[in-house]
Structure formats: structure tokens, C-alpha cells
Design an enzyme around this catalytic site. Structure first.
Site, PDB file in Angstrom:
ATOM      1  N   TYR A 280    -112.086   9.770 -74.156  1.00  0.00           N
ATOM      2  CA  TYR A 280    -113.134   9.937 -73.324  1.00  0.00           C
ATOM      3  C   TYR A 280    -113.600   9.039 -72.174  1.00  0.00           C
ATOM      4  O   TYR A 280    -114.585   8.504 -71.613  1.00  0.00           O
ATOM      5  CB  TYR A 280    -114.686   9.887 -74.070  1.00  0.00           C
ATOM      6  CG  TYR A 280    -114.317  10.307 -75.506  1.00  0.00           C
ATOM      7  CD1 TYR A 280    -114.193  11.856 -75.654  1.00  0.00           C
ATOM      8  CD2 TYR A 280    -114.630   9.798 -76.789  1.00  0.00           C
ATOM      9  CE1 TYR A 280    -113.897  12.503 -76.610  1.00  0.00           C
ATOM     10  CE2 TYR A 280    -114.540  10.391 -77.968  1.00  0.00           C
ATOM     11  CZ  TYR A 280    -114.110  11.855 -78.035  1.00  0.00           C
ATOM     12  OH  TYR A 280    -114.215  12.120 -79.374  1.00  0.00           O
TER      13      TYR A 280
ATOM     14  N   TYR B 241    -121.353  18.751 -83.389  1.00  0.00           N
ATOM     15  CA  TYR B 241    -119.783  18.011 -83.156  1.00  0.00           C
ATOM     16  C   TYR B 241    -119.210  18.027 -84.493  1.00  0.00           C
ATOM     17  O   TYR B 241    -119.530  17.614 -85.525  1.00  0.00           O
ATOM     18  CB  TYR B 241    -120.033  16.566 -82.613  1.00  0.00           C
ATOM     19  CG  TYR B 241    -118.867  16.255 -82.322  1.00  0.00           C
ATOM     20  CD1 TYR B 241    -117.891  16.433 -80.964  1.00  0.00           C
ATOM     21  CD2 TYR B 241    -118.196  15.182 -83.354  1.00  0.00           C
ATOM     22  CE1 TYR B 241    -116.643  15.729 -81.122  1.00  0.00           C
ATOM     23  CE2 TYR B 241    -116.955  14.634 -83.069  1.00  0.00           C
ATOM     24  CZ  TYR B 241    -115.943  14.985 -81.982  1.00  0.00           C
ATOM     25  OH  TYR B 241    -114.832  14.392 -81.920  1.00  0.00           O
TER      26      TYR B 241
ATOM     27  N   ASP C 201    -120.479  19.218 -92.781  1.00  0.00           N
ATOM     28  CA  ASP C 201    -119.426  18.390 -92.279  1.00  0.00           C
ATOM     29  C   ASP C 201    -120.087  16.982 -92.346  1.00  0.00           C
ATOM     30  O   ASP C 201    -121.220  16.613 -91.767  1.00  0.00           O
ATOM     31  CB  ASP C 201    -119.244  18.607 -90.773  1.00  0.00           C
ATOM     32  CG  ASP C 201    -118.509  17.735 -90.136  1.00  0.00           C
ATOM     33  OD1 ASP C 201    -118.310  16.607 -90.422  1.00  0.00           O
ATOM     34  OD2 ASP C 201    -117.984  17.861 -88.872  1.00  0.00           O
TER      35      ASP C 201
ATOM     36  N   LYS D  58    -114.377   9.502 -91.556  1.00  0.00           N
ATOM     37  CA  LYS D  58    -115.000   8.142 -91.095  1.00  0.00           C
ATOM     38  C   LYS D  58    -115.077   6.935 -92.198  1.00  0.00           C
ATOM     39  O   LYS D  58    -114.230   6.190 -92.212  1.00  0.00           O
ATOM     40  CB  LYS D  58    -116.414   8.174 -90.403  1.00  0.00           C
ATOM     41  CG  LYS D  58    -116.086   9.283 -89.229  1.00  0.00           C
ATOM     42  CD  LYS D  58    -117.042   8.997 -88.269  1.00  0.00           C
ATOM     43  CE  LYS D  58    -116.679   9.471 -86.916  1.00  0.00           C
ATOM     44  NZ  LYS D  58    -116.997  10.833 -86.452  1.00  0.00           N
TER      45      LYS D  58
HETATM   46  C1  LIG Z   1    -116.027  11.947 -86.055  1.00  0.00           C
HETATM   47  C2  LIG Z   1    -116.458  13.247 -86.609  1.00  0.00           C
HETATM   48  C3  LIG Z   1    -115.555  14.332 -86.558  1.00  0.00           C
HETATM   49  C4  LIG Z   1    -114.221  13.904 -86.340  1.00  0.00           C
HETATM   50  O1  LIG Z   1    -113.270  13.054 -86.749  1.00  0.00           O
HETATM   51  P1  LIG Z   1    -112.075  12.312 -86.472  1.00  0.00           P
HETATM   52  O2  LIG Z   1    -111.783  11.413 -87.598  1.00  0.00           O
HETATM   53  O3  LIG Z   1    -112.448  11.690 -85.137  1.00  0.00           O
HETATM   54  O4  LIG Z   1    -111.226  13.521 -86.119  1.00  0.00           O
HETATM   55  C5  LIG Z   1    -115.823  15.554 -87.109  1.00  0.00           C
HETATM   56  N1  LIG Z   1    -117.042  15.820 -87.533  1.00  0.00           N
HETATM   57  C6  LIG Z   1    -118.254  14.764 -87.529  1.00  0.00           C
HETATM   58  C7  LIG Z   1    -119.514  15.156 -87.863  1.00  0.00           C
HETATM   59  C8  LIG Z   1    -117.742  13.453 -86.857  1.00  0.00           C
HETATM   60  O5  LIG Z   1    -118.936  12.753 -86.604  1.00  0.00           O
END
Ligand SMILES: *Cc1c(COP(=O)(O)O)cnc(C)c1O
Length: 428
Positions: A21, A149, A243, A272
Site C-alpha cells: 500500500y 474489507y 469474516d 490474523k
Molecule cells: C486482514 C483481513 C483480511 C485479509 O487477511 P490477510 O491475512 O491479510 O489476507 C480479510 N478480512 C478481514 C476482515 C481482515 O481484517
């Protein structure tokens, strides 16, 4: 600022590195991190920063937690990796059972991958193929939310807010899904209902970041909003994909954000903080009902996916150790305590000019501006004050380790107040 002190490897590697980024033409040399401990990041040259970010929301126990490090060290010596096709290993099988036990409802099947974006790709494939396997091949579209996102791979990009997200450029190349506001009021709920009802037989699923939309601006919604979304998804036969890659593992004050709404999604993504901030690992969990749609004599009914480093034993060992810490130590209590500390600590920002809102949920504290501040300049000032805080868009936010002390939080919020006060004291 640091280039005179920059270590040789930084200057020698700089012509070859491409940063995330980042406009490389104008980018500052990044900070050289040499070691971490707890909530501290030590830089080459000896300075130590207090970390307000938990390294993109991963380091929930702080850095280098001895229990996680010990588990990884042991696993590293025994077996860093074997392929997951045809070979099984204890760290992954134990982790799958534990994740299924912790996840809401009957999310009993766990598919491992190596990053959050891939976990989302797997979730999308699962949802599409679930319908396909049941003879509903017209269900190919997803409903996603503005400010959402879900990752940077192309499938995940296509369900990330096209205007607010970072993927505007690729808009015309991506499959077209349906975007709508998070239904925060009766009007919004009616819009969601109408969209589902109009498109009923073409919607495969709804994907949502439960309670907090992270990278799209740290925007919160209430548990009953999530319940509405879940209710309408069910009513119209669309799968609900939660998510939880950002919100999972205590970040919002409960193990998963869905827990606060007592919502059981059909598919859930985690990543994460899964490994306690040590190494890449993610997982897509499916309910028994979703899983069963993939069973049958036909090979074509199976889920055709398998990342090379899927269920990496080292990463699974780290994740199991991280879950041990959630069992042994009161992380959720700590997250709730952080909510109070962040809310109180950031409250004075309400009185600063240009501030739209100050809010906190779990271990997330946010100062939102009416207009985008000069993020690179703010970052430089935070650095000078000895804290690691990375504002983006129109927010300055804190997502510290769940183990951050009251003193850490006081320092972090104090610096934010100091820097933002100085900024607004200058002519605009
Ligand atoms: C960070 C994130 C992703 C992507 O995860 P990566 O390990 O960076 O590919 C997807 N969804 C959410 C809500 C996120 O915060």
C-alpha cells in the site's frame, strides 16, 4: 529521519523491496525493527516504541509470549512442515477440534489456509459450490457492505467496498456483486430485504465483518443489526459468511463478535490473531449443513482447494498455544477493560476541532475526523513521541495487544491527544 542511522541491510535491500500500500517514489525509508517484546518494538539504533497496532491486529498476547515461543520451538525441531494431502499431524487435528469447540453453534468443520484473503476465497467457493451441489447453480452473487474489507486477492477484492476499499482500479475486471449499507435503521433493513427479495434466486450469500468493519474505517454496528442480517439471509436461502479475521479472538470483547449477537453464521473465516501474532495461518469454518452438501459419490461434489502450506504444523502449534493462553488467562476480561481505558483515554479528543466521533469497542479505540488528516505527517509525529500508531483514511485508531497495561494505554492515548491538539492549534 532515520536514514543516517539506517543499518546496512536496510539501505542495501531498499532498491529491491516493494512495500504494501505504498507509493514507492515518495516513501520514507521504513523503520528498522530488530526485536519485539510484549507491547514493545525495538528499532535499530536502540529506540523502543510502544505498539498501538498489535502488528495489523495479530499480536493479541503481545510479542514473544514465552508459551507460544516454546510451543513453536518444540514443533520447529520436531517437524516444521509436511504436506496436508494424505498426511495428518497432531497440531492441525487438535486445532480443528478446538476451533470447532470455540466457534458458535455447529461450525464443526475447519478448512485451513495460509492467509485471511485465502480463507475468504475458500468461503466464497464453499458458498457457491454449496448451492451448486444442491442444484441451485443460479446462486452466484454475493451481497457485501459498504466500508467492508475482506482481503486483497481478486475474489476477496470483488466483495470489498469498491469505492472505499483499495481496489477501485480493478472494478471492471472483477465479478459484480451487490453492495449495500449496513442496515442500521428500519430504512436500511428494508433495503436489504428488498434487495434479497428482488434477487432471491441469484444470491449465494451475504458476507459481513460482524460488529466492526476493520480496514474499511473501524465502523461499528450493534448486535441486533447483525441479527437482522442473519435473519434475512436465512429467510431468503442465502448463506451468511462471517469474516471474523479482524474481530475474532477477543478483539471486540468476546471470543468471536458473532457471540455477542448469538448469531451462528453458515461459514466463518478466522486469521490474523489465530497464531497469536507469530506466523501466517487462517481457517474457514463451515456448519454441518454446509459440509454435508459436499458429500456424495461424485468426485465433483468435493471442495477443490488445497494451499501448499495448508495447516502448516508450526503455525498450528502456535495457534494451539495461543488458545491455551485464552483458556489460562482472562483475555476477554482484559479486552473489556481496554474498552473502558480506550474510551476514557480518547474521550478528550471529542473537543478537538475536526473530530467527528470518538468510539471504543473491546480493544479497539477510534478517533474519526470529518476530513482526512495528513496521515504520513501524523505517523511521523507519533514516531517522534515513541509510539507505533498508523492512521489511515479519516481515522486515528488503537488496537493494542489484549495484554496492554493501563499504563501503555495511557501513554498511547496521551500521545494521540498531544499530537492531535498540536495539529489543530496550527492554521488549517
Ligand atoms: C486482514 C483481513 C483480511 C485479509 O487477511 P490477510 O491475512 O491479510 O489476507 C480479510 N478480512 C478481514 C476482515 C481482515 O481484517
Amino acid at each position: 529521519m532515520t536514514s543516517d542511522r539506517a543499518p546496512g541491510w536496510l539501505r542495501d535491500g531498499w532498491p529491491h523491496i516493494w512495500l504494501p500500500y505504498t507509493q514507492m517514489q515518495t516513501a520514507d525509508l521504513p523503520q528498522a525493527a530488530v526485536s519485539t517484546e510484549g507491547t514493545r518494538i525495538r528499532l535499530a539504533g536502540g529506540r523502543t516504541l510502544i505498539d498501538g497496532m498489535a502488528s495489523w491486529w495479530t499480536a493479541c498476547h503481545g510479542y514473544n509470549h514465552p508459551h507460544v515461543i516454546a510451543a513453536m520451538t518444540e514443533q520447529l525441531q520436531r517437524m516444521p512442515h509436511v504436506m496436508f494431502g494424505g498426511l495428518a499431524h497432531e497440531p492441525a487435528f487438535v486445532l480443528a477440534r478446538r476451533l470447532a469447540g470455540l466457534a458458535p453453534g455447529n461450525l464443526n468443520r475447519v478448512f485451513f489456509s495460509d492467509s485471511g484473503s485465502v480463507a475468504v476465497e475458500v468461503a466464497l467457493k464453499m458458498a457457491l459450490q454449496y448451492h451448486y451441489n444442491r442444484g441451485e447453480s443460479r446462486r452466484t452473487k454475493f451481497i457485501a457492505f459498504h466500508h467492508g474489507y475482506h482481503g486483497d486477492t481478486t475474489g476477496a477484492m470483488a466483495i470489498t467496498d469498491p469505492a472505499e476499499g483499495m481496489h477501485r482500479l480493478f472494478r471492471d475486471l472483477l465479478p459484480q456483486h451487490l453492495f449495500i449499507d449496513i442496515p442500521r435503521d428500519p430504512d436500511g433493513v428494508e433495503k436489504l430485504r428488498a434487495l434479497l427479495s428482488d434477487e432471491a434466486d441469484t444470491i449465494a450469500g451475504i458476507i459481513v465483518e460482524p460488529l466492526v468493519q476493520g480496514a474499511g474505517g473501524m465502523k461499528f454496528h450493534d448486535a441486533d443489526v447483525l441479527r437482522d442480517i442473519a435473519g434475512y439471509a436465512r429467510h431468503f436461502g442465502a448463506l451468511l459468511i462471517a469474516d471474523e479475521i479482524f474481530t475474532g479472538f477477543g478483539r471486540t470483547g468476546s471470543m468471536f463478535a458473532c457471540d455477542q449477537a448469538r448469531v451462528v453464521p453458515d461459514i466463518m473465516c478466522v486469521g490474523k490473531a489465530l497464531t497469536g501474532g507469530t506466523i501466517g495461518l487462517a481457517a474457514t469454518l463451515a456448519t454441518d449443513e454446509v459440509y454435508e452438501a459436499f458429500l456424495g459419490a461424485a468426485e465433483t461434489k468435493a471442495l477443490m482447494h488445497g494451499p501448499t502450506y495448508m495447516a502448516n504444523p508450526l503455525a498450528c502449534a502456535a495457534a494451539n498455544a495461543s488458545l491455551d493462553l485464552f483458556e489460562r488467562e482472562d483475555r476477554l476480561g482484559q479486552a473489556k477493560m481496554l474498552e473502558r481505558l480506550l474510551a476514557d483515554g480518547l474521550a478528550p479528543c471529542r473537543d478537538l476541532p475536526g473530530v467527528e466521533e470518538v468510539r471504543a469497542k473491546g480493544a479497539i479505540g477510534v478517533v474519526e475526523f470529518r476530513r482526512k488528516p495528513d496521515a504520513p505527517e501524523l505517523r511521523r509525529q507519533f514516531l517522534e513521541e515513541g509510539v507505533w500508531i498508523r492512521p489511515f483514511g479519516n481515522i486515528v485508531y488503537l488496537t493494542p495487544a489484549l495484554t496492554a497495561t493501563a499504563e501503555d494505554v495511557a501513554t498511547l492515548t496521551g500521545v494521540i491527544i498531544k499530537v492531535l491538539s498540536a495539529r489543530t492549534a496550527q492554521p488549517a
